[in-house]
Design a protein around this motif. Sequence first.
Motif: not given
Lengths: 122, 247
Positions: A93, A96, A100, B86-88, B191
């Motif tokens: 997590r 990510t 991001r 999902g993350a993208a 994700d």
Amino acid sequence: MTVFQIFLLSVLSLGTATVLLLAWRRSMPRFAAAVIVAVLTGGIVFSVKPDLTTAIAHRLGIARGTDLLLYILVLAVLYGFIAIYLKLRRVRRELTLLVREIAIREAVRNDEDASKRARGES
Amino acid sequence: MSSVPSRSEIAPLPGGVRIAPEVARGTWVVIPVYNEARAVRAVIRGLREHFPNVVCIDDGSADGTWEVLRAEAPHALRHFVNRGQGAALQTGTAYALRHGAERIAHFDADGQHRVEDLARMATLVADGSCDIALGDRFRGETAGIPTGRRLLLRTAVLFHRVTSGIDLNDVHNGLRVLSRSAADRIELTADRMAHASEIIDLIARSGLRVAQVPVTIHYTDYSKAKGQSWTAGFRIIFHYLVGKVLG
């Protein structure tokens, strides 16, 4: 005393000494050190007096000492897997979120506003 | 520098579909792209004639996708390691919201969606008819949908009827339009592919108004090979349930 008992004893003693040293230097949390030392000490006692496991097992309604150790091992491994899985989820997590943020900061723009800026218009 | 049409140049859409320029401008189209260097160029070109704000996220591709995006996409973002669809989507959404997007659209990179369907859905959300528009391929005239795929998607619908108590026709359609406030309320934490289920859950909980818009999906050999399999379906259910329990 058998060769295996001597081997086991030296490994467990060495482990106990290491943990105690780490706790002494405060590079390991006291509580964690206490738990590990308790487990290792249990191991030392059981390797010196293997019949003790059977005595305890009988009290718990388990036939053999080896079975008792097996059950404890299964529970410990299960706990370990769950703990690692939860940790892994958290790390994924966080990865990510990091990926991001980098993606957003390093975005490449080819849109109208960007080409206006490139031409020096506001 | 590739040219992007200005406000007055927005091209007419097939089938007599119209979209107001300000609606198109406020609708940021988010496209997660993973190893789609072959297909994505045409998708971006088809979109940006009508929608000036197209955000493509390269999700750690290894096939030259990033070079295509950097040259073609109005907004090109890159996950330097693969984090899943999902993350993208969430990355593109966060980026678009920071830049003042009024609506967020989800669009697939493989060319299976039609721009005119997107335009109709964006207009519905923009005029306040709904908060979220979901593409519905079963009421559209979807050509060439393989039987196995149809069965799998139907199973997914049943699954959601049980877990979320929501009755939707097509829960795993990648074509969606969300109002800004709806997009703000969804944070996709799954994700990988379970994000579609997360969106459905959010809709079920939030009481947001949903419209199911008939859309046409182009099932080409290329997109069929890219779709989700049954084993993937079970993996998605596992991730989704774990996510539900652990939060």
